[in-house]
Enzyme design. Structure first.
Site, PDB file in Angstrom:
ATOM      1  N   TRP A  23       0.701  -0.988  -0.041  1.00 54.22           N
ATOM      2  CA  TRP A  23       0.079   0.126   0.022  1.00 54.22           C
ATOM      3  C   TRP A  23       0.751   1.273  -0.037  1.00 54.22           C
ATOM      4  O   TRP A  23       0.365   2.218   0.116  1.00 54.22           O
ATOM      5  CB  TRP A  23      -0.973  -0.170   1.224  1.00 54.22           C
ATOM      6  CG  TRP A  23      -0.291  -0.346   2.329  1.00 54.22           C
ATOM      7  CD1 TRP A  23       0.140   0.322   3.437  1.00 54.22           C
ATOM      8  CD2 TRP A  23      -0.224  -1.779   3.095  1.00 54.22           C
ATOM      9  NE1 TRP A  23       0.623  -0.259   4.603  1.00 54.22           N
ATOM     10  CE2 TRP A  23       0.245  -1.690   4.105  1.00 54.22           C
ATOM     11  CE3 TRP A  23      -0.625  -3.021   2.572  1.00 54.22           C
ATOM     12  CZ2 TRP A  23       0.673  -2.809   4.995  1.00 54.22           C
ATOM     13  CZ3 TRP A  23      -0.416  -4.178   3.550  1.00 54.22           C
ATOM     14  CH2 TRP A  23       0.359  -3.987   4.641  1.00 54.22           C
ATOM     15  N   ARG A  24       2.263   0.874   0.084  1.00 59.31           N
ATOM     16  CA  ARG A  24       3.157   2.279  -0.106  1.00 59.31           C
ATOM     17  C   ARG A  24       3.486   2.542  -1.350  1.00 59.31           C
ATOM     18  O   ARG A  24       4.384   3.294  -1.646  1.00 59.31           O
ATOM     19  CB  ARG A  24       4.388   2.235   0.898  1.00 59.31           C
ATOM     20  CG  ARG A  24       3.814   2.223   2.274  1.00 59.31           C
ATOM     21  CD  ARG A  24       4.942   2.012   3.387  1.00 59.31           C
ATOM     22  NE  ARG A  24       4.478   2.307   4.726  1.00 59.31           N
ATOM     23  CZ  ARG A  24       5.507   2.242   5.566  1.00 59.31           C
ATOM     24  NH1 ARG A  24       6.728   2.007   5.474  1.00 59.31           N
ATOM     25  NH2 ARG A  24       5.029   2.310   7.040  1.00 59.31           N
ATOM     26  N   GLU A  38      -5.120   0.764   6.318  1.00 57.55           N
ATOM     27  CA  GLU A  38      -5.180   1.060   7.737  1.00 57.55           C
ATOM     28  C   GLU A  38      -6.303   0.291   8.592  1.00 57.55           C
ATOM     29  O   GLU A  38      -5.940  -0.174   9.521  1.00 57.55           O
ATOM     30  CB  GLU A  38      -5.183   2.412   7.971  1.00 57.55           C
ATOM     31  CG  GLU A  38      -4.129   3.407   7.649  1.00 57.55           C
ATOM     32  CD  GLU A  38      -2.806   3.191   8.613  1.00 57.55           C
ATOM     33  OE1 GLU A  38      -3.043   2.343   9.597  1.00 57.55           O
ATOM     34  OE2 GLU A  38      -1.638   3.224   7.979  1.00 57.55           O
ATOM     35  N   THR A  44      -5.117  -7.157  11.983  1.00 57.71           N
ATOM     36  CA  THR A  44      -4.108  -8.286  12.036  1.00 57.71           C
ATOM     37  C   THR A  44      -2.951  -7.655  11.844  1.00 57.71           C
ATOM     38  O   THR A  44      -2.262  -6.633  11.653  1.00 57.71           O
ATOM     39  CB  THR A  44      -4.524  -9.640  11.169  1.00 57.71           C
ATOM     40  OG1 THR A  44      -3.580 -10.587  11.223  1.00 57.71           O
ATOM     41  CG2 THR A  44      -4.627  -9.221   9.647  1.00 57.71           C
ATOM     42  N   LEU A  81     -10.700 -11.832   8.163  1.00 63.16           N
ATOM     43  CA  LEU A  81     -10.081 -10.763   8.761  1.00 63.16           C
ATOM     44  C   LEU A  81     -10.772 -10.461  10.213  1.00 63.16           C
ATOM     45  O   LEU A  81     -10.360  -9.672  11.178  1.00 63.16           O
ATOM     46  CB  LEU A  81     -10.299  -9.461   8.029  1.00 63.16           C
ATOM     47  CG  LEU A  81      -8.931  -9.605   7.059  1.00 63.16           C
ATOM     48  CD1 LEU A  81      -9.313  -8.346   5.937  1.00 63.16           C
ATOM     49  CD2 LEU A  81      -7.599  -9.384   7.594  1.00 63.16           C
ATOM     50  N   TYR A 121      -7.735   8.242  14.190  1.00 62.70           N
ATOM     51  CA  TYR A 121      -6.548   7.548  13.761  1.00 62.70           C
ATOM     52  C   TYR A 121      -6.341   7.626  12.338  1.00 62.70           C
ATOM     53  O   TYR A 121      -5.547   7.913  11.477  1.00 62.70           O
ATOM     54  CB  TYR A 121      -6.323   6.023  14.336  1.00 62.70           C
ATOM     55  CG  TYR A 121      -5.062   5.433  13.697  1.00 62.70           C
ATOM     56  CD1 TYR A 121      -3.754   5.944  13.899  1.00 62.70           C
ATOM     57  CD2 TYR A 121      -5.315   4.461  12.731  1.00 62.70           C
ATOM     58  CE1 TYR A 121      -2.686   5.296  13.268  1.00 62.70           C
ATOM     59  CE2 TYR A 121      -4.398   3.853  12.187  1.00 62.70           C
ATOM     60  CZ  TYR A 121      -2.995   4.523  12.370  1.00 62.70           C
ATOM     61  OH  TYR A 121      -1.920   3.770  11.706  1.00 62.70           O
ATOM     62  N   ASP A 139      -2.057   5.704  17.091  1.00 59.22           N
ATOM     63  CA  ASP A 139      -2.579   4.380  17.425  1.00 59.22           C
ATOM     64  C   ASP A 139      -1.982   3.601  18.476  1.00 59.22           C
ATOM     65  O   ASP A 139      -1.139   4.316  19.096  1.00 59.22           O
ATOM     66  CB  ASP A 139      -2.520   3.382  16.152  1.00 59.22           C
ATOM     67  CG  ASP A 139      -1.211   2.902  15.694  1.00 59.22           C
ATOM     68  OD1 ASP A 139      -0.330   3.565  16.361  1.00 59.22           O
ATOM     69  OD2 ASP A 139      -1.081   2.275  15.131  1.00 59.22           O
ATOM     70  N   GLU A 183       4.324   7.704   9.285  1.00 60.74           N
ATOM     71  CA  GLU A 183       4.767   6.198   8.968  1.00 60.74           C
ATOM     72  C   GLU A 183       6.195   5.737   9.584  1.00 60.74           C
ATOM     73  O   GLU A 183       6.205   4.621   9.746  1.00 60.74           O
ATOM     74  CB  GLU A 183       4.634   6.336   7.326  1.00 60.74           C
ATOM     75  CG  GLU A 183       3.387   6.195   6.770  1.00 60.74           C
ATOM     76  CD  GLU A 183       3.593   5.749   5.421  1.00 60.74           C
ATOM     77  OE1 GLU A 183       2.521   5.177   4.876  1.00 60.74           O
ATOM     78  OE2 GLU A 183       4.415   6.066   4.451  1.00 60.74           O
ATOM     79  N   CYS A 193      10.830  -0.018  18.684  1.00 60.87           N
ATOM     80  CA  CYS A 193      10.020   0.285  19.896  1.00 60.87           C
ATOM     81  C   CYS A 193       9.054  -0.906  20.102  1.00 60.87           C
ATOM     82  O   CYS A 193       7.961  -0.457  20.194  1.00 60.87           O
ATOM     83  CB  CYS A 193       9.656   1.629  20.103  1.00 60.87           C
ATOM     84  SG  CYS A 193       9.328   2.147  21.846  1.00 60.87           S
ATOM     85  N   CYS A 209      15.295   9.794  24.540  1.00 59.36           N
ATOM     86  CA  CYS A 209      14.342   9.027  25.240  1.00 59.36           C
ATOM     87  C   CYS A 209      14.518   8.781  26.729  1.00 59.36           C
ATOM     88  O   CYS A 209      15.424   8.346  27.266  1.00 59.36           O
ATOM     89  CB  CYS A 209      14.442   7.386  24.580  1.00 59.36           C
ATOM     90  SG  CYS A 209      13.147   6.385  25.493  1.00 59.36           S
TER      91      CYS A 209
HETATM   92  S1  SF4 Z   1      15.176   4.250  23.061  1.00 55.43           S
HETATM   93 FE1  SF4 Z   1      13.092   4.741  23.806  1.00 55.43          FE
HETATM   94  S2  SF4 Z   1      11.898   5.052  21.723  1.00 55.43           S
HETATM   95 FE2  SF4 Z   1      13.950   3.787  21.328  1.00 55.43          FE
HETATM   96  S3  SF4 Z   1      13.322   1.746  21.515  1.00 55.43           S
HETATM   97 FE3  SF4 Z   1      13.953   2.230  23.472  1.00 55.43          FE
HETATM   98  S4  SF4 Z   1      12.197   2.938  24.605  1.00 55.43           S
HETATM   99 FE4  SF4 Z   1      11.829   2.785  22.402  1.00 55.43          FE
END
Ligand code: SF4
Length: 343
Positions: A23-24, A38, A44, A81, A121, A139, A183, A193, A209
């Site tokens: 879809w990109r 989306e 899923t 789905l 969203y 999301d 994205e 993450c 972070c």
């Molecule tokens: S550094 Fe922070 S944003 Fe990056 S993966 Fe670890 S917890 Fe997630």
């Protein structure tokens, strides 16, 4: 580097690491593709969505094709789905777009948000990715990334937590590449993450972070426990007569609305569900042919399907006999499609 430089760093990472997804592919990005992908991705995993997305686009190349199709055809394309109300809403929204916008997804985020089945969203994703509007798309993935980046300790399943993170997203989304930014957050949440063991050592945002600095990344985001799922024993009947199978259409409201299923009775205990099935069909269950445990969001069905003969099968417009060939074409209720494949 300043704290608020992280969106630039994220975009530079995205330029090198973006996922190639079907879809990109369209350039410029097709709002219909963004929308359908989306909604499917809410159901899923990305890998599982790919074949559904390709089959859908082959069957309905444009929004007008969805609008012109029967609801049954749309539900059939969605089969497997789950959450069929989403497919019904796509159908309704396509009809609104065909009637009011000439078959083209509107550009105004508020107009997108007003379409059936489209929440903040999806509206944010379509408006930013396809039209370059400065709109966040928050999301579960994005909630998690922000909760960690800013060490937000509010519960992300509660509205205060969501509001707090939506505000942060509005403040940090760059005006020149809002779609790429959204994205990039999706990709970071999917690949780096990740929920259980975030890959902080490989994260481009580590220097920014807060959770990583405090060593609390595994504790975030805070989420209240979900209600436990209810479990049901589901006795199903395979009733065959002259090469046709008896099926029942589920009620127009509620779970798996309007979809066809093999005759089925639910009860807390297996014995009870068999007895209820025999009562429903006026016969005795025969050989056990098939078993499956199907997990929905809030309930689990332990399904057992038996051969069954019945003298006086129920009748009425919600009971019909279908050939094997027809079973491949009608919208079947979730796991009943798996049962249809073995009869
Ligand atoms: S550094 Fe922070 S944003 Fe990056 S993966 Fe670890 S917890 Fe997630």
């Amino acid at each position: 580097m300043e704290r608020n430089d992280w969106p630039r760093v994220l975009l530079a990472w995205f330029d090198v690491n973006r996922r190639d997804l079907p879809w990109r592919e369209s350039k410029p990005r097709n709002p219909y593709h963004v929308w359908i992908s989306e909604i499917m991705l809410q159901q899923t995993r990305t890998e599982a969505v790919k074949p559904y997305f390709s089959a859908w686009m082959e069957r309905f190349p444009t929004i007008s094709d969805v609008a012109a199709a029967d609801e049954a055809e749309v539900l059939h394309a969605w089969q497997g789905l789950g959450y069929y109300s989403r497919a019904r809403n796509i159908h309704k929204a396509a009809q609104v777009i065909a009637e009011q916008y000439g078959g083209v997804m509107p550009r105004d985020p508020e107009a997108i948000r007003a379409l059936p089945g489209i929440g903040d969203y999806t509206a944010g994703a379509v408006a930013s990715i396809a039209y370059g509007e400065k709109r966040p798309a928050v999301d579960g993935n994005v909630l998690r990334v922000y909760a960690r980046l800013y060490a937000v300790r509010e519960d992300i399943l509660k509205s205060a937590g969501r509001k707090c993170i939506t505000k942060l997203a509005e403040e940090t989304i760059p005006g020149d590449r809002p779609g790429d930014f959204n994205e990039a957050l999706m990709d970071l949440g999917a690949e780096v993450c990740i929920p259980k063991h975030p890959r902080c050592a490989a994260c481009p945002l580590r220097a920014f972070c807060e959770a990583s600095r405090l060593g609390i990344e595994a504790e975030l985001p805070v989420r209240t426990k979900k209600k436990p799922q209810t479990e049901w024993q589901a006795a199903c009947a395979i009733v065959e007569r002259d090469g046709r199978f008896l099926l029942h259409r589920r009620p127009p409201k509620g779970m798996l609305a309007n979809m066809w299923e093999f005759p089925m009775a639910l009860a807390p205990e297996a014995e009870e569900s068999r007895t209820a099935l025999e009562k429903l069909l006026g016969g005795r269950v025969g050989e056990l042919r098939w078993t499956l445990t199907h997990v929905f969001t809030h309930r689990i069905w332990h399904m057992r399907a038996y051969d069954m003969e019945t003298a006086g099968a129920p009748s009425g417009e919600d009971w019909r006999w279908f050939t094997r060939e027809e079973l491949r074409q009608i919208p079947l209720a979730g796991p009943h499609a798996r049962l249809a494949a073995i009869v």
